[in-house]
Design a protein around this motif. Structure first.
Motif, PDB file in Angstrom:
ATOM      1  N   TRP A   1     -13.090  29.774 -29.333  1.00 51.45           N
ATOM      2  CA  TRP A   1     -13.049  30.117 -30.756  1.00 51.45           C
ATOM      3  C   TRP A   1     -13.994  31.280 -31.004  1.00 51.45           C
ATOM      4  O   TRP A   1     -15.088  31.339 -30.423  1.00 51.45           O
TER       5      TRP A   1
ATOM      6  N   ASP B   1      -8.211  23.112 -34.738  1.00 51.18           N
ATOM      7  CA  ASP B   1      -9.196  22.153 -34.249  1.00 51.18           C
ATOM      8  C   ASP B   1     -10.059  21.715 -35.425  1.00 51.18           C
ATOM      9  O   ASP B   1     -10.575  22.550 -36.179  1.00 51.18           O
TER      10      ASP B   1
ATOM     11  N   GLY C   1     -10.780  25.045 -24.966  1.00 47.11           N
ATOM     12  CA  GLY C   1     -10.348  26.211 -25.721  1.00 47.11           C
ATOM     13  C   GLY C   1     -11.506  27.134 -26.031  1.00 47.11           C
ATOM     14  O   GLY C   1     -12.657  26.914 -25.597  1.00 47.11           O
TER      15      GLY C   1
ATOM     16  N   TYR D   1     -19.165  32.392 -31.795  1.00 48.70           N
ATOM     17  CA  TYR D   1     -18.119  31.872 -30.912  1.00 48.70           C
ATOM     18  C   TYR D   1     -18.483  30.464 -30.471  1.00 48.70           C
ATOM     19  O   TYR D   1     -19.635  30.037 -30.550  1.00 48.70           O
ATOM     20  N   SER D   2     -17.469  29.762 -30.001  1.00 45.77           N
ATOM     21  CA  SER D   2     -17.679  28.459 -29.387  1.00 45.77           C
ATOM     22  C   SER D   2     -16.659  28.298 -28.276  1.00 45.77           C
ATOM     23  O   SER D   2     -15.682  29.059 -28.196  1.00 45.77           O
TER      24      SER D   2
ATOM     25  N   ASN E   1     -10.485  25.062 -37.757  1.00 46.70           N
ATOM     26  CA  ASN E   1     -10.686  26.368 -37.134  1.00 46.70           C
ATOM     27  C   ASN E   1      -9.560  26.634 -36.144  1.00 46.70           C
ATOM     28  O   ASN E   1      -9.050  25.707 -35.500  1.00 46.70           O
TER      29      ASN E   1
ATOM     30  N   TYR F   1     -21.755  26.305 -32.372  1.00 47.46           N
ATOM     31  CA  TYR F   1     -21.298  27.663 -32.100  1.00 47.46           C
ATOM     32  C   TYR F   1     -22.508  28.477 -31.654  1.00 47.46           C
ATOM     33  O   TYR F   1     -23.659  28.066 -31.822  1.00 47.46           O
TER      34      TYR F   1
ATOM     35  N   TRP G   1      -8.453  27.834 -32.759  1.00 46.93           N
ATOM     36  CA  TRP G   1      -8.950  28.020 -31.402  1.00 46.93           C
ATOM     37  C   TRP G   1      -7.842  28.607 -30.523  1.00 46.93           C
ATOM     38  O   TRP G   1      -6.656  28.464 -30.827  1.00 46.93           O
TER      39      TRP G   1
END
Length: 597
Positions: free
Chosen positions: A106, A166, A104, A35-36, A2, A64, A4
């Motif tokens: 995401w 990531d 970070g 999102y995360s 993913n 997430y 980030w």
């Protein structure tokens, strides 16, 4: 993999990064995205808080969060405030229960509205070691250099984000969103807010003017300023003192300043001190696991339920004010209460998995997890097996149990490898219970102890019922015989704690009843001269009394909780006497027995 985001320039230590996306909706529509963040994020749409997440996970199992909300036509600003905690636990500017992989942010929004992101590191925020809640999130010192409109996507210097790949797998949330419900406290004095119900609460503040504001939370005021900074004990009396102890969040105000807590606080009191010409408005929003409605029948049950509620978040917690850690022994008792009260078993299931993820190469489990610290408590490893069996009894071989069975086998193999002359002896902090005459919760004496081995018998029998491995029933019989041979004093008709039979307590007696049905110890229990179980281990005491009809001993032990009702408490503490914490998970376990009445 993913993609980030991270700020263009990443500072050292703990910092806050704010990510911004300006977008335009051509018509009224639903904005839906996932999102995360690492560590955590709060999301704001046009300056209004909309989400907190992701759900707390472990380094090996990251979550997430999902958001779906209506937006009107026109221009909007979505911001994400990400708290990035210093990963070095020795510097103490982290939260013990909050893990990190790589800082970070995401986001995944399939419609393509949220495409262009920029970011800035929030300037003017310093971080201090929390005290006395040493395991919680760090304190902040917000200077006048802080840009007050940053969460609205305004002010400061915004720069394009950097992107990195990531490889962590992001998991769908296991739990429903935590509560976020406004709660109105009482005003006890100027700047002193009192919450009649023990709360875990987010604070939201508006400051205006020129000067300094200090804010701190506490469970209770102390009678005086005498305080043990190591054991975290002070004189509490009837919880009616006037001395507040602890570090503040500090805000330098030069004009207008809005502040949303980046983590919730816990207790009964919020104290706000002002110097200079500053006006403030404060709002508070309680949080915690959204249990179904429960109507306690008695004050005792009400206190127990409020203890359970305050210690239930995205994991169980040993205590909300101090560590906020998911401990095995505490969480087993919390889960049993949840099984008794509710059909919702999502939180026990998640906690089982999280604890199992601490498994080491040799098969051992940590005492608490997720965590920045590394701790082994032998009895807690065995209790995790009992916790798994509790879940299995209600769900059978469901997908979670099938996932955890191999980890249980590895743990059983580890325990089997740590037997000496037929008895279990596992390296680590051999905590059993907080007893006044035991050092650091460890039973006195040399060599193996009977309590850990009785726990092992219980686990062997429960794992045999799950058909985890062959031969476990026979092993339980052999261990039972060995315990009786080594620890049983035929003259006193009691089990000693140690092989030399010098030390005795209630603990091995109640486990002998539960594991082997040995009622020869009951006269010794009734005599009342043994080192007693504290509030935690009294679960096993009460369970033995319940199973064998010892109603007199049950009433006598419950009277210790009833006396706590006169101590000015609304929740139950860590210990019966001189507690550090006024709200501790394991003391809620009387809910399990009150529901049987």
């Amino acid at each position: 993999m993913n993609r980030w985001m991270i700020p263009a320039q990443v500072p050292d230590g703990t910092y806050i990064a704010v990510y911004r996306c300006v977008f335009t909706a051509d018509q009224a529509r639903t904005l839906a995205f996932r999102y995360s963040a690492d560590n955590r994020a709060q999301l704001f749409l046009d300056g209004e808080r909309i989400s907190d997440g992701p759900e707390r996970g472990a380094a090996q199992y990251w979550y997430y969060q999902k958001v779906s909300l209506p937006v009107g036509p026109g221009k909007h600003v979505l911001t994400a405030r990400v708290i990035c905690l210093e990963p070095d636990i020795k510097k103490r500017r982290c939260a013990y229960a909050q893990m990190t992989v790589r800082h970070g942010f995401w986001i995944d929004e399939p419609a393509g509205l949220l495409r262009n992101w920029d970011c800035q590191v929030a300037e003017g925020i310093g971080f201090e070691i929390p005290f006395p809640d040493w395991g919680a999130f760090p304190r902040v010192k917000v200077s006048s250099a802080f840009e007050p409109k940053i969460l609205m996507g305004e002010g400061g210097v915004w720069s394009p984000v950097r992107v990195f790949e990531d490889d962590r797998t992001l998991h769908e949330p296991d739990l429903p969103p935590m509560r976020y419900e406004e709660i109105i406290p009482e005003r006890r004095a100027p700047g002193l807010f009192y919450f009649p119900v023990y709360v875990c609460a987010w604070g939201q503040y508006h400051f205006s003017g020129h000067g300094t504001v200090q804010i701190r939370w506490t469970e209770t005021p102390y009678l005086d300023g005498e305080f043990d900074p190591v054991g975290l004990h002070g004189r509490k009396g009837k919880r009616d003192g006037s001395c507040f102890i602890g570090n503040f969040d500090v805000f330098e105000v030069d004009g207008e300043l809005d502040w949303h807590d980046f983590w919730w606080k816990a207790g009964h009191y919020a104290e706000i001190r002002v110097s200079g010409e500053v006006q403030y408005q404060a709002r508070f929003f309680c949080t915690g696991y959204p249990y179904p409605d429960h109507q306690p029948r008695t004050k005792l049950e009400k206190m127990a339920f409020e203890t359970l509620q305050a210690c239930s978040f995205e994991t169980y917690m040993d205590c909300p004010y101090y560590e906020q850690l998911l401990y095995v022994a505490d969480s087993r008792l919390e889960a049993l209460c949840a099984y008794k009260l509710f059909g919702d078993h999502r939180l026990p299931a998640k906690c089982l998995r999280m604890l199992s993820l601490s498994q080491r190469e040799d098969g051992a489990l940590n005492a608490q997890y997720p965590s920045c610290s590394d701790q082994k408590i032998p009895s807690f490893m065995v209790i995790w097996l009992l916790m798994l069996a509790d879940y299995y009894d209600r769900h059978g071989n469901d997908p979670l149990v099938m996932e955890l069975r191999p980890r249980a086998v590895r743990l059983m193999e580890y325990l089997a490898a740590n037997t000496v002359d037929g008895l279990l002896q596992v390296p680590g902090w051999n905590f059993i219970d907080w007893c006044a005459d035991w050092k650091s919760g460890v039973p006195p004496g040399q060599g193996p102890d009977s309590v850990l081995n009785w726990f092992y018998v219980l686990a062997l029998r429960r794992m045999a019922a799950m058909e985890l491995m062959p031969g476990l029933d026979e092993k339980a019989k052999q261990l039972t015989a060995e315990i009786k041979s080594v620890f049983y004093d035929p003259e006193r008709r009691l089990y000693a704690l140690d092989p030399d039979r010098k030390y005795f307590s209630e603990h091995p007696q109640v486990l002998a009843m539960l594991a082997a049905g040995d009622l020869s110890v009951v006269p010794g229990l009734r005599k009342g001269d043994l080192t007693p179980c504290s509030i935690y281990f009294s679960y096993y005491y009460l369970l033995a009394c319940s199973e064998f009809g010892l109603d007199d001993l049950t009433r006598k032990r419950l009277a210790r909780w009833e006396r706590l009702q006169d101590e000015g408490l609304t929740t139950f503490p860590e210990e019966f006497d001189d507690p550090r914490s006024d709200c501790h998970a394991w003391s809620s376990h009387i809910l399990y027995f009150l529901q049987q009445e």
